[in-house]
Every structure is written in structure tokens, then in C-alpha cells.
Motif scaffolding. Structure first.
Motif, PDB file in Angstrom:
ATOM      1  N   LYS A  72      -5.418  13.281  -0.078  1.00 45.73           N
ATOM      2  CA  LYS A  72      -4.850  13.535   1.387  1.00 45.73           C
ATOM      3  C   LYS A  72      -5.943  13.672   2.317  1.00 45.73           C
ATOM      4  O   LYS A  72      -6.867  14.207   2.027  1.00 45.73           O
ATOM      5  CB  LYS A  72      -4.005  14.977   1.343  1.00 45.73           C
ATOM      6  CG  LYS A  72      -2.729  15.075   0.479  1.00 45.73           C
ATOM      7  CD  LYS A  72      -2.275  16.363   0.515  1.00 45.73           C
ATOM      8  CE  LYS A  72      -0.924  16.487  -0.503  1.00 45.73           C
ATOM      9  NZ  LYS A  72      -0.438  17.712  -0.246  1.00 45.73           N
ATOM     10  N   VAL A 127       7.645   7.995  -7.495  1.00 45.94           N
ATOM     11  CA  VAL A 127       6.578   6.830  -7.599  1.00 45.94           C
ATOM     12  C   VAL A 127       5.841   7.270  -8.940  1.00 45.94           C
ATOM     13  O   VAL A 127       5.635   8.491  -9.160  1.00 45.94           O
ATOM     14  CB  VAL A 127       5.834   6.737  -6.457  1.00 45.94           C
ATOM     15  CG1 VAL A 127       6.702   6.202  -5.173  1.00 45.94           C
ATOM     16  CG2 VAL A 127       5.089   7.844  -6.038  1.00 45.94           C
ATOM     17  N   LYS A 156      -4.171   3.168  -5.919  1.00 44.53           N
ATOM     18  CA  LYS A 156      -3.711   3.123  -4.583  1.00 44.53           C
ATOM     19  C   LYS A 156      -2.406   3.962  -4.744  1.00 44.53           C
ATOM     20  O   LYS A 156      -1.067   3.425  -4.750  1.00 44.53           O
ATOM     21  CB  LYS A 156      -3.190   1.813  -4.058  1.00 44.53           C
ATOM     22  CG  LYS A 156      -4.548   0.965  -3.781  1.00 44.53           C
ATOM     23  CD  LYS A 156      -4.001  -0.430  -3.197  1.00 44.53           C
ATOM     24  CE  LYS A 156      -5.265  -1.331  -2.650  1.00 44.53           C
ATOM     25  NZ  LYS A 156      -5.135  -2.313  -1.866  1.00 44.53           N
ATOM     26  N   ALA A 189      -2.767  12.663  -6.476  1.00 41.22           N
ATOM     27  CA  ALA A 189      -2.590  12.104  -4.941  1.00 41.22           C
ATOM     28  C   ALA A 189      -2.909  13.407  -3.954  1.00 41.22           C
ATOM     29  O   ALA A 189      -3.170  12.977  -2.825  1.00 41.22           O
ATOM     30  CB  ALA A 189      -1.207  11.786  -4.769  1.00 41.22           C
ATOM     31  N   SER A 198       5.910   1.593  -7.590  1.00 42.08           N
ATOM     32  CA  SER A 198       7.113   1.981  -7.505  1.00 42.08           C
ATOM     33  C   SER A 198       8.166   1.840  -8.736  1.00 42.08           C
ATOM     34  O   SER A 198       9.256   2.247  -8.882  1.00 42.08           O
ATOM     35  CB  SER A 198       7.779   1.018  -6.505  1.00 42.08           C
ATOM     36  OG  SER A 198       8.369  -0.156  -6.964  1.00 42.08           O
ATOM     37  N   GLY A 251      -2.891  -1.271  -7.995  1.00 41.96           N
ATOM     38  CA  GLY A 251      -1.538  -0.501  -7.637  1.00 41.96           C
ATOM     39  C   GLY A 251      -0.822  -0.839  -9.098  1.00 41.96           C
ATOM     40  O   GLY A 251       0.566  -0.927  -8.777  1.00 41.96           O
ATOM     41  N   SER A 279       0.428   6.857  -3.684  1.00 40.75           N
ATOM     42  CA  SER A 279       1.095   7.527  -2.833  1.00 40.75           C
ATOM     43  C   SER A 279       1.366   8.684  -2.989  1.00 40.75           C
ATOM     44  O   SER A 279       1.626   9.143  -4.337  1.00 40.75           O
ATOM     45  CB  SER A 279       2.256   6.654  -2.448  1.00 40.75           C
ATOM     46  OG  SER A 279       3.286   6.285  -3.361  1.00 40.75           O
ATOM     47  N   GLN A 280       1.970   9.792  -2.205  1.00 40.10           N
ATOM     48  CA  GLN A 280       2.276  10.919  -2.434  1.00 40.10           C
ATOM     49  C   GLN A 280       3.407  11.214  -3.186  1.00 40.10           C
ATOM     50  O   GLN A 280       4.645  10.567  -2.825  1.00 40.10           O
ATOM     51  CB  GLN A 280       2.318  11.980  -1.229  1.00 40.10           C
ATOM     52  CG  GLN A 280       2.464  13.426  -1.759  1.00 40.10           C
ATOM     53  CD  GLN A 280       1.159  13.965  -1.911  1.00 40.10           C
ATOM     54  OE1 GLN A 280       0.162  13.646  -1.712  1.00 40.10           O
ATOM     55  NE2 GLN A 280       1.215  14.924  -3.041  1.00 40.10           N
TER      56      GLN A 280
END
Length: 843
Positions: free
Chosen positions: A843, A786, A764, A839, A701, A736, A766-767
């Protein structure tokens, strides 16, 4: 019909002389030998394949699987002809010479029915006295014998003895070896007049060569000799004037009178330059070139034909240092007395059909090298002694050239005719290239010693001790005697290295001695991290394949071909295990791609990761390792290959990784020792920089978790190591997290790097929500909410767009500025810039 008059054409082509040089490139025709059909128009310089294509007798050789449908061309003999006129003034000249700068390869040349030569080497210049046979109206005719067939004939004469090779018995033919096919190139065994044709005429004398020899060079003074090779019609006196060409007071000027004897003469003018400007690679200084002008006057003070010759002079010294040390034996270059870390790539011919290479292509490739911070290109031994243009561009740009002689991946014949042919080839090319300051080293061959000692050739090809002794003796005769002796006859100023690599990559000495070709990564599926253990003293080959850009493939394939199982796509993957190996590396590092478009993206991510990781490791081991040249910069046709620039001059993702990894200052994290993580700041420059290192750790983040800030100096030409101690070992889960390191000096960020702590597929992610924020018509910001990995930018509506960065990471709450250039005038925001990130594969 070409009409020749005594109009002077002052030409600086591969072969030049005082006198009259007239091009005979026009009005050539060709046809198949034995064919009674009408002659067809030919292009000179050209090849039989491109002539047939121009005449619409064949379709695009690169298209789909057309290559295999054109085998008949290689196995056919072809004939070419032209006619021209010579006026009375030309016929009265004392000397009239026909010059072919390049004939590919077995060519019988006739003028007015008289056989002039049986050429048998495409690398040689063929110069013939034609005064006895030149007429007012002339017919020039060439019979090209099939090199494909000639190889078979020569091999059958040696049978059952066989010279070792990886494939076709091409070693008999002094022809670009890649034209018989390679694991990245098609088999188009061409023939044709591949360079210029000239008629040279002169009366009293002609100058065949001017060579500058640097005797001494320091900061206060340079002493130089200019050697003139002059052919005289009779005994005579001439006066040579030499000076710097400048609008101000010249740095040097000299004038001397010489008594020439009939025939060949070598005369020399010594001169000095005070406070000389040296030639440097562009990162270390200016690649300064002095403009020189020479003129020759006869005994009456008249300059022959009012000609002057202008040449460039670069003042520099070059050394290859190979000294025993605590590791084994060093292998590094000194330029003007300074050790230089070499960063670059291997360079292959830019096209399967050599005359198709336009000057802009060479300019593009040199620009590519400059934009990615390279300081050396290796001209590979399976191609050609390159065009003068490449060396001129590198002279001006400040890029050094490692020059292989044209022998690759085979053992070569031992007969005297072959050796004599090679000596003549080297005499032509060493003489042609020796004035270039960019030329750093002569290397005897590519992977010939390696093949003989490490590829099982002795067991496969040497059926008796006598065979083994003969092949070993042939190697020594060619690469340890004939080639270095011939080179030294014409150029004593550069080092000679008999074979690249010095030791095969499976041998322990490959890490401790000489240059290294490491193919454990790729061919044997080793991870890029293997270089923590296997980095040699100077790595001159290693690499990772990827697919070319989609737009490049679309030029040679149909939509239904966009599958690695299609015949067309298999034809554009020449490595026998290419697609399985790519799949293996995708599996090691990335999520499984969902379709062919994703597959292209995934292969380019893999190549990006492999080269970035490899280069950072290599450079972190400076000064033990002092060079990294990856395989390969460019392609000769649209193909899956190790190139980082595809045939259409599109940068693949890895080219952006190379640009970052070859920066003058870089930061590397070394986690090879799980108990002792380190940061390395590598500075290639001749200047030290005091500053601050900031190393921060973040979650995806963007939240900062920890930081280290240190005052330190990035010492010149040194790798500075910072022990991270327990800082990372206390982290229990790192997939992460990302780290960012910045080194700042005098309020400027000199180096910046983002690090991950696991393989890309283990992140790890995220989209991300990726956005473009326009700045100008040719620039914009990319932002993400992100952490985003391997962000790819593309513009399908305008594939000529070049992005200043690509396949980059976008950090949350930071803006990535991008500028674009394009061969087409376009407002980028009227065309959609498409974005993809890693990313998307998850999916």
C-alpha cells in the motif's frame, strides 16, 4: 523430612532395577554458599534459577533484558540439602544405593557428613553405595561449584595454550554447551539437581539393564537376543521368563535358567518371531512395537519382590549407505532394506531451564513433526542426550532420530581424565537409548571438524606447529577413537558418523560427499535459489530466521519494546548480525514493512519463502540428494531465531510451508535453466501412482491462459521429470501470472502446487477482497476476488488458536477451507479472525 519405608515403588525412571526404588525428590532446600540466611525451599528436579524465581528472589529471567542482570547467579556457588529417615527393613537390605540421575554439574555430594562423590558431568548417572553411611535419620547435602568459574580456572591452567572455540571456553565442562549462550539462546549457566534422586535397595540381585539385539530380520522370521545385565549378591541360580505381553497367543515366549556369579553378570535369551511385524516410519508403514514382559525367579521359583519388567521392542534394520558413485559418495539411510528420503529438522532443548520441560511439550513437538510430514529429527550436539520421553514418543510415532553426541563448535581437551569422563557419559547414555527403534545414528559432534578446517581456527589458535599437531591429535583421539570405540562396546547395531557436516559448506566436496551444513543462505546473504547449485547429498543444517509471534513477544516485553532497536528486542536476538540480515532478506524478497507488526509478518513470509524454495529444490534432486533437515524446529525461550515453532508452540508461517514441502508427493517447477524449464513430481512412498498431471497458467483475476495435461506415473521413491520445453519461454511478462499444478490418481488429488515466476515483491498484486464464509463453529472458507499471496490468519483475542493452514495463497473464485483448534473453548465467530496478505505491504 522424608520417611522411607520398604513400600515398593515400581519406577521406570532413567535408572531402574529389580528391588525397591524410592524417590528422594521432596523437601530439598537451597541457599548461597557462605550465606547465613534461612534456607529456602527448592524443587527437584530443578535449577538454581528456577528455584530463585519460585522464591521470588529474582524476576522472570526471560523478561526484557533481565538475562544480563542475573549473571551473578552463574558466578556463585550454591548448596542444597534434605533430610530423610530410613526404617529398619531398609537398613537391613544387603545393598543400598543412592542414585542421582542428573547433577548439573560440579557437585560434591555428602551423606551424613561423608563425601560420596565429586560429580563433574551433567550427562552421567551417579550411583553410590551408601549402606555403610545410611542411618535411621539422614542428611543429604550437595555443594554446587560454579561451572562459570570452573571454566575460567581450567582455561587458566592451559594458558597460554587455548582450545579453539567460537566463544566462551566451555569445552572443558561436560555440561549442555548451549547453557553458556548460543546465537539463539541466553546464557544461563545453571546448576542444580536436574533429574530424579532415588534410593535403591536390594538383597539377592538386581537387573540393571535389558537390551534387545536383532540378529536377523526378514519377512518370514526375526531372530533376537535379550541380554540381561544382572548384579548378584552371591552365586545363585535364577530363571528368566520372557514373552510377548498380549491378550492372545504370544508371538514369542522363552524361559531359561542361569547360574549367576557374585557381581556383574550378562545372560542372554535367544528367541524367534515368525512373520514379524516390522517397525517403519509412519509414512511407509506402521511403527509396530511388541510389548515384552520379563520376570526373574530365584532358585525356589519365587519372583523377586513380585516385580516384572515391561519393555517395547521394535524390529527394524537401519543402514547408512556411503558408496562411491558418479557424483562423489552417497549418503542415505536404508530402513528395513528400503532407501528412505529423510525430511525433518534439527531439535534443540525445549527450554533454557531443562527441568521446566513438561511432558506435554515433548508431545507437542512430536505432534508438530508428524503434522508437517517429518520422518527424522536431529538431536543437536550442543544440548543434551534427550529425555526418554522424546525417544518413546518417536518410537510410537514412527520418527527416526539422528543423535549427536554432546560436543559442538569447539575443540575438546585431550587429557585422560576428560576422555575417561566422556567414556562414562557415553556408557550411561548409549545403554539408556539403544533399545529405541527410532534411534538411527550416532554422530560424534556438531561442526567440530568444520570449525577446525574451515573457520580459521588453525590460524587463530594454533600458535605453533606443536599446537596444531596437539589439537589435531586430540580431535582424532576423541572422535575417531574414544567415542566410536565406546559406542561400539554397547551398541553395534547403528552407524557412527564422526562429525556433522563431513565437509565445510565452502568446500566443493560438501556438495558431492557426506552430509552438508549450508549457511551461504542466511549468513552470507545468498538467495534460496542457490540450492540449484549447492544441494549436497544429505543436508543436515540450513535455515532462515524470523520473528516469533507477537503474542509470544508480549509475554516478555512491553509495548515500547516492540522495535528492533530496543534493548529488550536486541536481547531477544542473539545472532550478532540477526536484524541486519533479516532486513537484507526482506529487501531481497518483499516490500518494506510499515511497522513492527508488519515486520514480524514480513520476516515470517521470508522464512516461508526460503524454506519452501529450499526444500522443493532439495527434493527435486532425489536420489542424488536423500535428506533435508532444516535448522531448527523449536526454541528454548522467546527469541528471533531459525525455529519454525516459537517458544509458546505457535507455528510460524514457515511451518506451514514445511508441511506442504514435506508432503509424500510434491510438484516442483525448476526454472534454474532459462532454456529448459521442468516440472518434477517427487514420490517418497513405496507405491507408484498412475495418474494425470494438469498444469494451468492464469492471470491474477483467475482467467486461464494456457494448460498442459499429461498421463504419467509417479513412480515410487523416484523424482519424475517433465520437460516444459518452450511453454514458459514464450511468456514475455510473468509477474502478473500464477501457475497451478495438480496430480490426480484414482480421482484423488495427490499433489497440488501454486507457482510464481518472480520474487514476491515483484508480483503485480492488487488489493484482494478477502472474505470468511462460516462452515461450522471450528471451520470456515476463505475466498478472494483476485489472487492473494501469503494470506495470514490471526485471532488476537485468542492467540492459542491453531489454524490448519496459514500464510497460504488464495486463488480467485476458489475456496480455501480452514479448520481451527484451540487450547481455549471458543466460538471462533464470536472472535474476529483477522486477515493480512502481501498486498497490504504494498500500500
Amino acid at each position: 523430612m522424608v520417611r522411607i519405608s520398604t513400600l515398593l515403588l515400581f519406577l521406570l525412571l532413567g535408572s531402574w532395577a529389580w528391588g525397591q526404588s524410592l524417590l528422594l525428590n521432596n523437601h530439598w532446600q537451597f541457599r548461597k554458599v557462605g550465606d547465613t540466611a534461612q534456607w529456602l525451599d527448592a524443587t527437584v528436579p530443578g535449577t538454581i534459577h528456577t528455584d530463585l524465581l519460585d522464591q521470588k528472589k529474582i524476576t522472570d529471567p526471560f523478561y526484557r533484558d533481565n538475562e544480563h542482570k542475573l549473571d551473578w547467579i552463574d558466578a556463585t556457588d550454591w548448596e542444597y540439602q534434605t533430610t530423610f529417615e530410613a526404617d529398619g527393613a531398609t537398613l537391613k537390605k544387603h545393598h543400598i544405593e543412592l542414585v542421582f540421575e542428573g547433577l548439573d554439574t560440579y557437585a560434591d555430594v555428602y551423606l551424613n557428613g561423608h563425601k560420596l562423590v565429586e560429580a563433574d558431568n551433567m550427562f552421567r548417572t551417579w550411583k553410590m553405595d551408601v549402606k555403610p553411611w545410611l542411618q535411621a535419620k539422614n542428611k543429604l547435602y550437595i555443594y554446587f561449584h560454579s561451572a562459570h568459574n570452573r571454566v575460567k580456572t581450567l582455561a587458566s591452567k592451559d594458558a597460554p595454550f587455548t582450545w579453539p572455540t567460537i566463544d566462551y571456553p566451555r569445552m572443558y565442562v561436560r555440561k549442555a554447551q548451549y547453557s553458556f549462550g548460543w546465537d539463539w539462546g541466553p546464557k544461563f549457566t545453571t546448576c542444580g539437581i536436574w533429574k530424579n534422586v532415588l534410593l535403591q535397595t536390594w538383597n539377592d540381585f538386581q537387573v540393571n539393564d535389558v537390551h534387545f539385539e536383532i540378529l536377523t530380520l526378514n519377512n518370514k522370521q526375526a531372530t533376537v537376543k535379550a541380554h540381561y545385565q544382572i548384579e548378584a549378591n552371591d552365586s545363585m541360580n535364577v530363571t528368566i521368563g520372557l514373552q510377548e505381553k498380549t491378550s492372545t497367543k504370544p508371538s514369542f515366549a522363552s524361559r531359561m535358567t542361569f547360574a549367576l556369579q557374585k557381581g556383574s553378570n550378562v545372560v542372554s535369551i535367544p528367541f524367534t518371531i515368525n512373520n514379524p511385524q516390522k517397525w517403519w516410519t509412519y509414512q511407509l508403514g506402521k511403527p509396530y512395537l511388541y510389548a515384552t514382559v520379563s520376570s526373574i525367579a530365584n532358585a525356589n521359583g519365587i519372583v523377586e519382590d513380585s516385580c516384572v519388567l515391561e519393555k517395547k521392542l521394535g524390529l527394524r534394520t537401519i543402514e547408512l549407505v556411503q558408496e562411491k558413485d558418479e557424483v562423489g559418495q552417497s549418503f542415505y539411510f536404508k530402513l528395513n532394506g528400503e532407501a528412505v528420503y529423510m525430511k525433518g529438522a534439527d531439535f534443540i532443548p525445549c527450554d533454557a531451564f531443562l527441568p521446566s520441560i513438561k511432558p506435554v511439550v515433548y508431545q507437542q513437538q512430536v505432534n508438530n513433526a508428524i503434522q508437517t510430514n517429518m520422518n527424522m529429527l536431529r538431536v543437536w550436539g550442543g544440548g543434551i542426550y534427550e529425555s526418554d520421553l522424546l525417544y518413546n514418543l518417536c518410537d510410537s510415532a514412527g520418527i527416526l532420530i539422528w543423535q549427536d553426541c554432546m560436543f559442538a563448535c569447539a575443540m575438546y581437551p585431550d587429557d585422560e581424565a576428560f576422555l575417561k569422563n566422556v567414556s562414562a557419559e557415553l556408557a550411561d547414555n548409549v545403554t539408556r537409548l539403544r533399545n529405541h527403534p527410532s534411534l538411527a545414528i550416532w554422530c560424534g559432534n556438531n561442526e567440530v571438524d568444520e570449525g577446525w578446517n574451515n573457520w580459521g581456527w588453525k590460524q587463530k589458535f594454533a600458535e605453533s606447529p606443536a599446537d596444531e599437531a596437539r589439537i589435531t591429535a586430540a580431535y582424532k583421539k576423541l572422535f575417531l577413537e574414544t567415542i566410536p570405540t565406546t559406542i561400539a562396546q554397547y551398541d553395534k547395531s547403528r552407524p557412527y558418523h564422526p562429525s556433522s557436516p563431513l565437509f565445510g559448506w565452502t568446500r566443493p566436496e560438501s556438495v558431492t560427499h557426506g552430509d552438508q551444513h549450508y549457511w551461504g543462505m542466511w549468513g552470507y546473504e545468498r538467495e534460496a535459489e542457490i540450492f540449484h547449485e549447492k544441494t549436497g547429498r544429505f543436508i543436515s543444517e540450513y535455515g532462515m530466521q524470523s520473528m516469533p509471534q507477537l503474542s509470544t513477544l508480549q509475554q516478555v516485553a512491553l509495548p515500547e519494546d516492540m522495535d528492533t532497536a530496543s534493548e529488550a528486542m536486541r536481547n531477544h536476538q542473539k545472532h550478532p548480525k540477526g536484524f541486519p540480515l533479516l532486513q537484507s532478506y526482506i529487501k531481497q524478497y518483499l516490500p518494506k514493512p510499515n511497522n513492527f507488526i508488519d515486520y514480524i509478518y514480513a520476516t515470517q513470509c521470508v522464512q516461508h519463502y526460503a524454506l519452501s524454495t529450499s526444500i522443493h529444490i532439495h527434493r527435486s534432486k532425489m536420489p542424488t540428494n536423500m535428506g533435508t533437515l532444516y535448522w531448527q524446529l523449536n526454541d528454548c525461550w522467546p527469541v528471533a531465531s531459525w525455529a519454525t515453532v516459537d517458544y509458546a508452540n505457535n507455528w510460524k508461517g514457515a511451518m506451514y510451508a514445511v508441511k506442504d514441502a514435506y508432503a509424500d508427493l510434491i510438484i516442483t517447477i525448476d526454472s534454474s535453466d532459462a532454456k529448459n524449464w521442468t516440472l518434477n513430481i517427487t514420490n517418497d512412498l513405496l507405491t507408484s501412482y498412475p495418474g494425470t498431471l494438469l498444469f494451468t497458467l492464469h492471470d491474477f483475476s483467475g482467467k486461464e491462459i494456457d494448460r498442459i495435461q499429461l498421463k504419467l506415473t509417479a513412480t515410487k521413491q523416484t523424482n519424475t521429470i517433465i520437460d516444459l520445453g518452450n511453454w514458459m519461454r514464450k511468456r514475455t511478462e510473468t509477474n502478473g501470472l500464477y501457475a497451478k499444478a495438480e496430480f490426480t490418481s484414482d480421482k484423488k488429488i495427490l499433489a497440488s502446487q501454486v507457482f510464481n515466476f518472480c520474487k514476491p515483491k515483484q508480483l503485480k498484486l492488487s488489493q484482494p477482497y478477502l472474505q470468511i464464509q462460516p462452515i461450522t463453529a471450528t471451520s470456515f472458507y476463505v475466498t478472494s476476488n483476485v489472487y492473494a499471496k501469503y494470506v495470514q490468519l490471526s485471532m488476537p483475542t485468542n492467540p492459542t488458536v491453531h489454524f490448519s493452514d496459514n500464510y497460504f495463497d488464495v486463488l480467485p473464485n476458489e475456496r480455501k477451507r480452514i479448520t481451527i483448534t484451540s487450547a481455549k473453548t471458543t466460538d471462533i465467530f464470536s472472535n474476529k479472525v483477522e486477515m493480512k496478505s502481501l498486498a497490504d505491504l504494498m500500500k
